[in-house]
Design an enzyme around this catalytic site. Sequence first.
Site, short mmCIF file in Angstrom:
data_model
loop_
_atom_site.label_atom_id
_atom_site.label_comp_id
_atom_site.label_asym_id
_atom_site.label_seq_id
_atom_site.Cartn_x
_atom_site.Cartn_y
_atom_site.Cartn_z
N GLY A 274 -7.96 -6.69 7.24
CA GLY A 274 -8.62 -5.59 6.53
C GLY A 274 -8.33 -4.24 7.12
O GLY A 274 -7.62 -4.11 8.13
N LYS B 187 -10.47 -13.24 3.12
CA LYS B 187 -11.27 -12.16 3.74
C LYS B 187 -12.55 -12.75 4.33
O LYS B 187 -12.98 -13.84 3.95
CB LYS B 187 -11.59 -11.11 2.68
CG LYS B 187 -10.30 -10.53 2.15
CD LYS B 187 -10.40 -9.15 1.56
CE LYS B 187 -9.00 -8.75 1.19
NZ LYS B 187 -8.74 -7.40 0.93
N TYR C 94 -6.82 -13.85 -2.64
CA TYR C 94 -7.68 -12.69 -2.78
C TYR C 94 -8.29 -12.67 -4.17
O TYR C 94 -7.61 -12.35 -5.15
CB TYR C 94 -6.87 -11.40 -2.56
CG TYR C 94 -6.35 -11.22 -1.15
CD1 TYR C 94 -6.92 -11.90 -0.08
CD2 TYR C 94 -5.30 -10.37 -0.88
CE1 TYR C 94 -6.45 -11.74 1.21
CE2 TYR C 94 -4.82 -10.18 0.41
CZ TYR C 94 -5.40 -10.87 1.46
OH TYR C 94 -4.94 -10.70 2.74
N HIS D 1 0.80 -1.23 0.00
CA HIS D 1 0.00 0.00 0.00
C HIS D 1 0.84 1.28 0.00
O HIS D 1 0.32 2.35 -0.30
CB HIS D 1 -0.92 0.04 1.23
CG HIS D 1 -1.86 -1.11 1.30
ND1 HIS D 1 -2.39 -1.57 2.49
CD2 HIS D 1 -2.38 -1.91 0.34
CE1 HIS D 1 -3.18 -2.59 2.25
NE2 HIS D 1 -3.19 -2.83 0.96
N LYS E 268 -5.20 -17.64 3.78
CA LYS E 268 -5.58 -16.36 4.42
C LYS E 268 -6.62 -15.73 3.50
O LYS E 268 -6.31 -15.41 2.34
CB LYS E 268 -4.31 -15.53 4.49
CG LYS E 268 -4.37 -14.19 5.14
CD LYS E 268 -2.91 -13.81 5.44
CE LYS E 268 -2.68 -12.46 6.03
NZ LYS E 268 -2.98 -11.31 5.23
N ARG F 30 -3.33 -3.86 10.17
CA ARG F 30 -3.78 -2.51 10.50
C ARG F 30 -4.65 -2.41 11.74
O ARG F 30 -4.55 -1.45 12.50
CB ARG F 30 -4.50 -1.91 9.28
CG ARG F 30 -3.55 -1.59 8.15
CD ARG F 30 -4.28 -1.36 6.84
NE ARG F 30 -4.76 -2.60 6.25
CZ ARG F 30 -5.45 -2.67 5.11
NH1 ARG F 30 -5.74 -1.57 4.46
NH2 ARG F 30 -5.84 -3.83 4.64
P1 FBP Z 1 -4.39 -6.10 7.20
O1 FBP Z 1 -4.86 -6.79 8.44
O2 FBP Z 1 -3.72 -4.80 7.49
O3 FBP Z 1 -5.51 -6.00 6.17
O4 FBP Z 1 -3.25 -7.05 6.57
C1 FBP Z 1 -3.58 -8.23 5.89
C2 FBP Z 1 -3.06 -8.17 4.47
O5 FBP Z 1 -3.31 -9.39 3.79
C3 FBP Z 1 -1.59 -7.86 4.37
O6 FBP Z 1 -0.80 -8.99 4.53
C4 FBP Z 1 -1.50 -7.23 3.03
O7 FBP Z 1 -0.49 -6.30 2.92
C5 FBP Z 1 -2.80 -6.52 2.89
O8 FBP Z 1 -3.72 -7.15 3.75
C6 FBP Z 1 -3.30 -6.54 1.47
O9 FBP Z 1 -4.35 -5.66 1.37
P2 FBP Z 1 -5.19 -5.47 0.06
O10 FBP Z 1 -6.51 -6.13 0.33
O11 FBP Z 1 -5.33 -3.98 -0.10
O12 FBP Z 1 -4.45 -6.11 -1.08
#
Ligand code: FBP
Length: 261
Positions: free
Chosen positions: A199, A174, A141, A25, A172, A227
């Site tokens: 997230g 969401k 993702y 990010h 891992k 975060r």
């Molecule tokens: P967070 O808990 O901050 O969301 O971190 C989890 C994560 O998978 C990080 O490992 C990765 O940098 C980020 O989220 C990716 O976020 P995005 O959904 O924007 O690609």
Amino acid sequence: MKPTMAPFLRKGKGILLAYDQGLEHGPSKDFNEKSVDPQYIQEIAWKGKFTGLIFQKGVAEKYYDGKTPLIIKVNGKTSLPRGEPIASQICSVKQAKALGAKAVGYTIYLGSVYENLMLQEFGRIQQEAHEMGLAAITWIYPRGEAVPNDTAPEIIAYAARTGLEVGADAVKIKYTGDSETFKWAVKSAGAVRVFMSGGPKAPTDEAFLTQVKGVMNAGATGLAVGRNVWQHEHPLEMAAALREIILNGQSVETALGKLAR
Ligand code: FBP
């Protein structure tokens, strides 16, 4: 012996602290004066009793102190390119192991026009990791033009199942937004351990902890979070609240008791 997630588990559950957002990010989006310093995060991991810590190789080379079990992300990308997402390998499994990692992490953007490349690359990395005694974790993702809703229950279950099909030790993913639909994702992952991806910072502690409780009620192994911990005003209190729910099976109410309100 087959590598497992055992180094990252306590009582069969896990809380992983993610810190690869500097690459994903950029520092101006996610970090402040404190969280921009990897040492600050490493101390949160140790004092907050996290069961694992996720770094990119550059941060690990310069900062890793060997205290919290390490996962090295072996692929990554910045947020600058437009278009369909792809994250390519930027660290070898051998180097990850030399840096002290007990597992490698790899992101697959399911649904991207480049998913074939990432699936292929993960296949090779998973094989190398297992040959070297490291677990292979995949961040799955769903993303890109073909994915209108990246947290729709059927899409998240597809992501979880992909983890099983491609040989991951943990996936891992969401949150779907509710425990019932997340249960199907956990079931679809079979013997693969499921971690919810934290997230952006939730509007309230209660909202975040309620999600975490829903995830654990659905049978997940735990949480990989960044975060919502290190952007918190009191990260160690948030860590204690997470331990209550994830490791001790306590209620949201009990967990909230760990936070100054
Ligand atoms: P967070 O808990 O901050 O969301 O971190 C989890 C994560 O998978 C990080 O490992 C990765 O940098 C980020 O989220 C990716 O976020 P995005 O959904 O924007 O690609």
